[in-house]
Design a protein around this motif. Structure first.
Motif, PDB file in Angstrom:
ATOM      1  N   UNK A   1      10.033  83.855 -59.467  1.00 28.32           N
ATOM      2  CA  UNK A   1      10.480  84.999 -58.918  1.00 28.32           C
ATOM      3  C   UNK A   1      10.821  84.950 -57.534  1.00 28.32           C
ATOM      4  N   UNK A   2      11.951  85.294 -56.988  1.00 27.12           N
ATOM      5  CA  UNK A   2      12.129  84.982 -55.420  1.00 27.12           C
ATOM      6  C   UNK A   2      12.378  86.338 -54.750  1.00 27.12           C
ATOM      7  N   UNK A   3      11.503  86.295 -53.579  1.00 23.25           N
ATOM      8  CA  UNK A   3      11.733  87.438 -52.771  1.00 23.25           C
ATOM      9  C   UNK A   3      13.098  87.862 -52.421  1.00 23.25           C
ATOM     10  N   UNK A   4      14.024  86.937 -52.352  1.00 22.93           N
ATOM     11  CA  UNK A   4      15.343  87.179 -52.093  1.00 22.93           C
ATOM     12  C   UNK A   4      16.037  88.105 -53.201  1.00 22.93           C
ATOM     13  N   UNK A   5      15.445  87.784 -54.414  1.00 25.33           N
ATOM     14  CA  UNK A   5      16.199  88.535 -55.761  1.00 25.33           C
ATOM     15  C   UNK A   5      15.968  89.985 -55.372  1.00 25.33           C
ATOM     16  N   UNK A   6      15.289  90.498 -54.337  1.00 28.09           N
ATOM     17  CA  UNK A   6      15.313  91.876 -53.994  1.00 28.09           C
ATOM     18  C   UNK A   6      15.721  92.184 -52.671  1.00 28.09           C
ATOM     19  N   UNK A   7      16.561  91.642 -52.444  1.00 29.15           N
ATOM     20  CA  UNK A   7      17.544  92.148 -51.179  1.00 29.15           C
ATOM     21  C   UNK A   7      18.846  92.685 -51.672  1.00 29.15           C
ATOM     22  N   UNK A   8      19.262  93.546 -50.632  1.00 30.10           N
ATOM     23  CA  UNK A   8      20.260  94.367 -50.926  1.00 30.10           C
ATOM     24  C   UNK A   8      20.974  94.491 -49.325  1.00 30.10           C
ATOM     25  N   UNK A   9      22.105  94.848 -49.421  1.00 28.73           N
ATOM     26  CA  UNK A   9      22.715  95.291 -48.098  1.00 28.73           C
ATOM     27  C   UNK A   9      22.638  96.752 -47.879  1.00 28.73           C
ATOM     28  N   UNK A  10      22.439  97.072 -46.420  1.00 31.50           N
ATOM     29  CA  UNK A  10      22.090  98.430 -46.112  1.00 31.50           C
ATOM     30  C   UNK A  10      22.742  98.770 -44.802  1.00 31.50           C
ATOM     31  N   UNK A  11      23.718  99.432 -44.842  1.00 31.22           N
ATOM     32  CA  UNK A  11      24.184  99.794 -43.302  1.00 31.22           C
ATOM     33  C   UNK A  11      23.392 100.442 -42.543  1.00 31.22           C
ATOM     34  N   UNK A  12      22.951 100.061 -41.250  1.00 28.28           N
ATOM     35  CA  UNK A  12      21.952 100.740 -40.181  1.00 28.28           C
ATOM     36  C   UNK A  12      22.004 102.052 -40.317  1.00 28.28           C
ATOM     37  N   UNK A  13      23.412 102.696 -40.288  1.00 26.74           N
ATOM     38  CA  UNK A  13      23.599 104.238 -40.360  1.00 26.74           C
ATOM     39  C   UNK A  13      23.062 104.959 -41.334  1.00 26.74           C
ATOM     40  N   UNK A  14      22.619 104.369 -42.418  1.00 26.31           N
ATOM     41  CA  UNK A  14      22.017 105.115 -43.670  1.00 26.31           C
ATOM     42  C   UNK A  14      20.646 105.094 -43.502  1.00 26.31           C
ATOM     43  N   UNK A  15      20.043 104.535 -42.491  1.00 27.38           N
ATOM     44  CA  UNK A  15      18.422 104.609 -42.489  1.00 27.38           C
ATOM     45  C   UNK A  15      18.285 106.129 -41.739  1.00 27.38           C
ATOM     46  N   UNK A  16      17.539 106.900 -42.523  1.00 31.33           N
ATOM     47  CA  UNK A  16      17.343 108.235 -41.981  1.00 31.33           C
ATOM     48  C   UNK A  16      16.144 108.325 -40.787  1.00 31.33           C
ATOM     49  N   UNK A  17      16.689 108.955 -39.648  1.00 36.63           N
ATOM     50  CA  UNK A  17      15.935 108.814 -38.477  1.00 36.63           C
ATOM     51  C   UNK A  17      15.076 110.102 -38.179  1.00 36.63           C
ATOM     52  N   UNK A  18      15.723 111.136 -39.272  1.00 35.33           N
ATOM     53  CA  UNK A  18      14.863 112.391 -38.728  1.00 35.33           C
ATOM     54  C   UNK A  18      14.727 113.125 -40.152  1.00 35.33           C
ATOM     55  N   UNK A  19      13.725 113.821 -40.520  1.00 36.15           N
ATOM     56  CA  UNK A  19      13.497 114.719 -41.479  1.00 36.15           C
ATOM     57  C   UNK A  19      14.583 115.875 -41.503  1.00 36.15           C
ATOM     58  N   UNK A  20      14.818 116.074 -42.663  1.00 34.69           N
ATOM     59  CA  UNK A  20      15.827 117.372 -42.891  1.00 34.69           C
ATOM     60  C   UNK A  20      14.998 118.639 -42.484  1.00 34.69           C
ATOM     61  N   UNK A  21      15.684 119.684 -42.214  1.00 37.22           N
ATOM     62  CA  UNK A  21      15.100 120.702 -41.854  1.00 37.22           C
ATOM     63  C   UNK A  21      14.240 121.658 -43.271  1.00 37.22           C
ATOM     64  N   UNK A  22      14.797 121.443 -44.359  1.00 32.90           N
ATOM     65  CA  UNK A  22      14.507 122.140 -45.592  1.00 32.90           C
ATOM     66  C   UNK A  22      13.889 120.749 -46.569  1.00 32.90           C
ATOM     67  N   UNK A  23      12.614 120.306 -46.590  1.00 28.98           N
ATOM     68  CA  UNK A  23      12.205 119.234 -47.243  1.00 28.98           C
ATOM     69  C   UNK A  23      13.063 119.018 -48.679  1.00 28.98           C
TER      70      UNK A  23
END
Length: 341
Positions: A1-23
């Motif tokens: 089982x390879x570590x690379x099997x668990x890779x995926x493409x993620x655009x940087x803008x989809x990384x949440x930088x702040x929490x939402x006001x309403x959890x």
């Protein structure tokens, strides 16, 4: 089982930088782990997928404001200290940056002299053992001087420390939040309890190993980090009574899952105990304790996505992540959630 099997493409803008006001207003992907079928909703609607007799298991660890910015006493140079493991009343294992500058006997001053740390040992791997001196109560001083140790992919400064805590955080000790729990509000938890769903608490103090990437290509060669857990008898009884009555055990997060799977016997019943776990869950693992999992969307090639893949099947999980990217879900600590049933 390879570590690379668990890779995926993620655009940087989809990384949440702040929490939402309403959890509870974050998005929720509901996935059937048998078929891979996906539904889209919001987190507060999770009650539609819960039923009387279920048991929700939460991790009530509390994140320490463990990042301290200080000055070397002899030169005035800036130095950063990150608390990792408490070794004694005022003694901690810490990560220091820049590390090579911190020699045994060196002293670091924080908050214009409010607190001081002396390096008393250098251990394998380069971490330091430091002894703190201060006036008053350590936790009080730390709350005033310390910052939340946000993961490296969050570049925005957190305005409110409480937003990197679950609303049920109780026991100090974590270097990172059990992020699946960040979606719950007191009102939502009360609504869930009123439905007849039991809520049980376990404690696992989350370490920095959570953020460390798997650096070996063969998954089986990965050295898992160790984390301290506590399961009280009263909480084990709540979980076991729900299981015996036919209720589902719903784990909130990978940390609750690792705790439950560490203390479960072969029949899935939970032992009350405390200790250190290095359990590494990856595809092929046979789950003993949990029936459903609430979790966030995790880093590529991480032990966390491997755990989720072990529970729901790698093909289903990687397809779900692809869908999450297409649907512009928010990823990682402050991002959206999955409910795997």
């Amino acid at each position: 089982m390879k570590t690379s099997d668990f890779n995926y493409f993620l655009p940087e803008e989809l990384i949440a930088q702040e929490p939402l006001n309403d959890r509870a207003s974050s998005r929720l992907m509901v996935m059937d782990r048998q078929t891979g079928e996906i539904k889209h909703t919001v987190f507060k609607s999770i009650t539609q997928y819960l039923k009387k007799g279920d048991c929700l298991v939460i991790n009530d660890t509390k994140v320490l404001p463990a990042r301290l910015i200080g000055r070397r006493k002899n030169t005035g140079a800036r130095i950063e200290v990150l608390l990792l493991v408490r070794k004694g009343i005022d003694t901690w294992e810490v990560l220091v940056y820049p590390g090579k500058k911190a020699k045994i006997g060196d002293k670091i001053v924080f908050g214009e002299g409010m607190m001081e740390a002396e390096v008393i040992d250098i251990i394998e791997g380069g971490n330091r053992i430091v002894k703190f001196s201060y006036k008053g109560v350590f936790e009080t001083v730390l709350n005033e001087l310390g910052e939340m140790p946000l993961p490296p992919y969050i570049t925005h400064k957190l305005k409110d420390k409480a937003r990197y805590q679950t609303v049920y955080a109780e026991h100090d000790g974590s270097a990172a939040a059990p992020t699946a729990g960040l979606h719950f509000t007191p009102e939502l938890l009360k609504e869930i309890e009123n439905m007849g769903v039991k809520i049980a608490r376990v404690t696992l103090h989350v370490g920095l190993g959570t953020f460390r990437p798997v650096k070996v290509e063969d998954v089986l060669e990965h050295e898992m980090h160790s984390e301290y857990y506590v399961v009280e008898q009263e909480q084990a009884d709540i979980i076991n009574s729900a299981k015996k009555a036919g209720g589902r055990i719903i784990s909130v997060g990978t940390t609750s899952t690792r705790t439950l799977e560490s203390v479960a016997d072969e029949s899935g019943l939970i032992r009350a105990e405390s200790g250190w776990t290095k359990i590494f869950i990856y595809p092929g693992y046979k789950f003993k304790a949990i029936d459903c999992l609430i979790t966030n969307f995790h880093l590529p090639e991480s032990t966390l996505i491997m755990l989720v893949s072990a529970f729901a099947g790698k093909e289903h999980v990687m397809e779900a992540y692809k869908t999450a990217v297409e649907e512009k879900y928010r990823f990682f600590s402050f991002g959206d959630a999955m409910f795997i049933v």
